[in-house]
Design an enzyme around this catalytic site. Structure first.
Site, short mmCIF file in Angstrom:
data_model
loop_
_atom_site.label_atom_id
_atom_site.label_comp_id
_atom_site.label_asym_id
_atom_site.label_seq_id
_atom_site.Cartn_x
_atom_site.Cartn_y
_atom_site.Cartn_z
N HIS A 182 19.13 22.73 33.92
CA HIS A 182 18.25 21.97 33.03
C HIS A 182 17.05 22.82 32.65
O HIS A 182 16.70 23.78 33.34
CB HIS A 182 17.79 20.67 33.68
CG HIS A 182 17.05 20.87 34.96
ND1 HIS A 182 17.68 21.07 36.17
CD2 HIS A 182 15.72 20.90 35.25
CE1 HIS A 182 16.79 21.21 37.13
NE2 HIS A 182 15.58 21.12 36.59
N CYS A 234 8.82 19.76 40.93
CA CYS A 234 9.58 20.99 40.69
C CYS A 234 9.07 21.62 39.40
O CYS A 234 8.30 21.00 38.67
CB CYS A 234 11.08 20.70 40.63
SG CYS A 234 11.61 19.75 39.19
#
Length: 677
Positions: A65, A192
Site C-alpha cells: 500500500h 505506521c
C-alpha cells in the site's frame, strides 16, 4: 462516492510469483479502471513504501500500500494466489494480496474505509470466506461489506441473539457475585509510515488480545486521517502503556511515568499477547519509562530483532546525535583555517585577546568555537549509543565513558566501546529486583552512580588502553597511505557510500571519515574525508544527469525528482537518489557504486583533502586540489549516469516476451533494497 473495489479489481487466479509482479498485475487493473494515472510512478511509490518495512502479515496476507499523487481516487484491488507470494511475513508466503492505493490528499472518509478493511483482516471468518469465494463480483461485495446482512440471515441467526442468550442466562443466575477485582488497564498507541493498514491492524490485534487476557485496553490510532486523543483521565488511570509504532508517537509526553513497552508496529500485529504480558511484568516490577523515548527505528529495536540489527540501531542512534556537532564544529574549524591559515590553531584564547578589527581574531574565534564543539563528538556519540540502548538512564554513564575515552586518547573507537558498555551496564542494573522503597531514586541516583563507577573503571583500567593503542595505529596507517593503498581505500569507501544511499553502510563509511577528523586534521584523515564526500555526491547527481540526458527512460515522477537531485547531490545529500533506487534497484545501485568507486579512487589518487565534514560544492574553498577534486566527482557522475542509461536502455529495447525481457523482469522483481531516512 464510487465503490473502492469492483469485480474488475479482483483477480482470483493471480499468477504472479513475486511481490513486485503481483503489485504490477493488480496496479494494471487500477490503471484500466482509471483509478491510477501513472503505472510506473505509482509502482515506484509502492516500492518505496515496501522498502521501509515488509507488508506481509501472519496468516497468509500481503497488503502492499501507499499514498501517491498518481492515484485518482482511493482504490483497493484484491488478488488470490494459489502458490503463495513472499511479502516478508514470518510465517511464510501470502495467498491473499490487497493492493491499497490512496491519493496523496485522501480525505478522512476514504481513509476510514481503508482502515476498516485493515481491521477486518484480523477476522479469521472474513479471510476464510475470501479463500473459498469463486466469483469476482461476490468477492468484491464481501470485501466492501455488502454481504454482512445476507450472511447473518442465511445462517439463521437474527441480530441480538447473543444479547438474548445473555439475558436468559442472567435470569436463572443466583444473586450478584462478589465485586470483582480492579482490572489491569493498558493504553496503547499504534502508527505506521502511511497510517493506512498496519496502524489499524495492530490496534485490532491488541484489543483482541486484551479481551483474551482480561485487561482493559484502549488504543489511540495515529493514522493518516489524524488521531483522536485519548481522554487524559483514561491515560491517568492506566497501569501501563504499549507503543507499537514505526513513526514517532505524537504528543508522547502524555504517557510518561508509566511502565512502557516500545516496539515496532508489526510486533503489535504479530505478538500482541506477548506485549501485554511483558508490560504487565514491568508494572509488577515497578519499572517506569520517562516520556520522549525515540522510536524503535532510532532505539534498541524490537525484542525479535537479531543482535546485529539491534547493534546497528544502537550505533546509528549515537551517530545521528553526533552529526550536528560534526557539521557545526567541522565547518567552523575549516572556516578558521581558511581565514587565518593553519597556524590559527596556536592563537591565544579569544577570551584573553580579541581585536574586533583584526581578521585573525575572527579566524581564531571561529576555530576555537569549532574546536570546542568538536570536543563533544566522542562523549555525545557514547552518550547517545547508551541512550539508544537504555533510554535516559544511559546518558550519564555514556557521557562519562566518552569523556574518559577523550582523556586517555582512545578517540572515536573508545567512544563506541564506552557507549556500548554504558548501555549494557544500565540494562543489567534495570533487570535487578529492587526493593520498592528504592525505586523512586533509581533513575536519578542509583543507576547513574553505579553505572558511572562500572564504566569509568572499565574504560580507565581495562579496555581503554588497548583501544587507545588501536586508535593510534589506525591514525598512523591513514597518515602513511599513499599510491595504490590510498586508491584501494578510496574504492572501498566509494562503494560503501553508494551501496545503500544513506543507510547503515553509508553511515559506517561517513562515521569512519569524521572519526578520523576528530582524531586530528592530518593529511591522511583529510584525504579520507574528501573521498567520502565526493563519492556520496555521485548517486543523486548521476540520476539528475541521466534524467536530463535521456528523460524518456524515466517516469514523470522520476524526471521531477531528477530536478531536485541536482541540488541534493551538490549539497552532499546522498539520499536524493533513493526514489530512483527504490523503483529500479538492480540498475541504479550498481551504477551508483561504480561511479562512487571511481570518484573515491580518483580523489585519493589526486591527493585531494577536505577540512569540512559536510557541505558539498559549497565548501570548495576548503578543499585541497579543488579542480582535480571536482574533476573526480564529475567523472564518477558521468560513469554512473552512463551505466544507468545503458542498463535502462537495454531493458526498454528488449521485446516483450523475449528471454532478455523475461530475465530482466525476473531480476527486478526479486530485487530488494534497504534505505534509511
Amino acid at each position: 462516492m464510487s465503490e473502492m473495489i469492483t469485480a474488475e479489481l479482483v483477480d482470483l487466479d493471480l499468477s504472479a510469483d513475486t511481490k513486485e509482479a503481483a503489485a504490477r498485475s493488480l496496479a494494471e487493473r487500477m490503471v484500466a479502471q482509471g483509478r491510477v494515472t501513472d503505472l510506473d510512478g505509482f509502482l515506484a511509490d509502492v516500492a518505496a513504501r515496501e522498502a521501509q518495512m515488509p507488508t506481509g502479515l501472519d496468516g497468509g496476507i500481503g497488503i502492499p500500500h501507499c499514498r501517491s499523487e498518481h492515484v485518482a481516487e482511493p482504490t483497493l484491488a484484491f488478488g488470490r494466489s494459489a502458490q503463495g507470494i513472499d511479502f516478508g511475513a514470518p510465517d511464510g508466503p501470502a495467498d491473499l494480496i490487497f493492493l491499497i492505493a490512496a491519493p496523496a490528499g485522501a480525505d478522512d472518509a476514504h481513509l476510514t474505509i481503508l482502515s476498516s478493511l485493515a481491521r477486518r483482516l484480523m477476522d479469521g471468518d472474513f479471510t476464510s470466506a475470501l479463500r473459498s469465494a469463486d466469483d469476482a463480483a461476490r468477492t468484491a461485495a464481501l470485501i466492501r461489506g455488502d454481504e454482512g446482512a445476507e450472511s447473518a440471515e442465511s445462517a439463521g441467526e437474527p441480530s441480538g441473539v447473543q444479547a438474548s442468550d445473555a439475558q436468559s442466562s442472567d435470569a436463572g443466575a443466583p444473586g450478584p457475585p462478589d465485586e470483582p477485582a480492579e482490572p489491569f488497564r493498558i493504553v496503547a498507541v499504534t502508527s505506521c509510515p502511511t497510517g493506512i493498514a498496519h496502524t489499524y491492524m495492530a490496534a485490532e490485534a491488541l484489543e483482541s488480545a486484551g479481551q483474551d487476557a482480561g485487561v482493559e485496553l484502549v488504543v489511540e490510532t495515529q493514522g493518516s486521517a489524524g488521531f483522536t486523543r485519548l481522554d487524559p483521565a483514561v491515560i491517568a488511570a492506566a497501569d501501563a502503556v504499549i507503543f507499537a509504532h514505526d513513526v514517532p508517537v505524537r504528543e508522547k509526553d502524555r504517557f510518561g511515568g508509566k511502565p512502557t513497552v516500545d516496539v515496532g508496529v508489526k510486533a503489535g500485529i504479530n505478538r500482541p499477547a506477548e506485549l501485554i504480558a511483558e508490560v504487565r511484568g514491568k508494572a509488577e516490577r515497578g519499572e517506569t519509562t520517562t516520556a520522549g523515548r525515540p522510536s524503535p527505528v532510532e532505539a534498541a529495536g524490537e525484542p525479535g530483532d537479531g543482535y546485529g540489527t539491534k547493534l546497528r540501531k544502537w550505533l546509528m542512534s549515537g551517530v545521528s546525535y553526533m552529526v550536528p556537532f560534526v557539521a557545526a564544529g567541522g565547518l567552523l574549524i575549516a572556516l578558521g583555517f581558511a581565514i587565518g591559515g593553519y597556524e590559527i590553531n596556536e592563537a591565544k584564547s579569544v577570551a584573553e585577546h580579541f581585536a574586533w578589527g583584526q581578521v585573525d581574531s575572527w579566524a581564531a574565534l571561529f576555530f576555537q568555537i569549532g574546536a570546542l564543539a568538536f570536543s563533544f563528538l566522542v562523549p555525545v556519540l557514547a552518550g547517545y549509543i547508551a541512550y539508544g540502548m537504555a533510554d535516559r538512564p544511559g546518558l550519564v554513564p555514556g557521557f562519562v565513558g566518552g569523556a574518559v575515552a577523550v582523556t586517555i586518547n582512545a578517540g572515536f573507537l573508545g567512544g563506541l566501546a564506552a557507549g556500548l558498555i554504558a548501555g549494557a551496564t544500565v540494562m543489567g542494573i534495570q533487570r535487578l529486583r529492587i526493593p520498592a522503597v528504592l525505586r523512586g531514586i533509581m533513575p536519578v541516583v542509583i543507576i547513574p552512580l553505579l553505572s558511572s563507577i562500572v564504566v569509568g573503571f572499565l574504560m580507565f583500567l581495562v579496555v581503554g588502553k588497548p583501544i587507545a593503542e588501536l586508535q593510534s595505529a589506525l591514525t598512523n596507517w591513514l597518515e602513511g597511505l599513499n599510491g595504490a593503498n590510498a586508491i584501494i581505500l578510496g574504492v572501498i569507501l566509494g562503494l560503501m557510500m553508494c551501496f545503500d544511499l544513506g543507510g547503515p553502510l553509508n553511515k559506517v563509511a561517513y562515521t569512519f571519515a569524521i572519526g578520523g577528523l576528530g582524531a586530528g586534521a592530518t593529511d591522511g584523515n583529510l584525504k579520507v574525508m574528501a573521498a567520502v564526500m565526493g563519492a556520496g555526491m555521485v548517486p543523486p547527481l548521476a540520476m539528475a544527469l541521466a534524467t536530463t540526458v535521456r528523460g524518456k527512460l524515466f517516469t514523470k515522477t522520476e524526471r521531477e525528482n531528477g530536478k531536485a537531485a541536482w541540488v541534493l547531490g551538490a549539497s552532499f545529500i546522498t539520499e536524493g537518489a533513493i526514489p530512483f533506487a527504490a523503483a529500479d534497484p538492480l540498475r541504479v545501485i550498481p551504477a551508483s557504486m561504480v561511479g562512487g568507486a571511481v570518484t573515491g579512487a580518483l580523489s585519493m589518487g589526486f591527493g585531494a583533502t577536505l577540512q569540512a565534514p559536510h557541505g558539498g560544492v559549497f565548501v570548495v574553498p576548503l578543499i585541497g586540489q579543488p579542480l582535480l577534486y571536482l574533476l573526480a566527482v564529475a567523472v564518477g557522475v558521468c560513469v554512473s549516469a552512463g551505466l544507468v542509461i545503458v542498463l535502462k536502455g537495454a531493458r526498454k529495447a528488449a521485446p516483450a516476451g523475449s528471454d532478455a525481457a523475461d530475465a530482466a523482469a525476473a531480476q527486478a522483481a526479486e530485487a530488494k533494497v534497504t534505505v534509511a531516512a
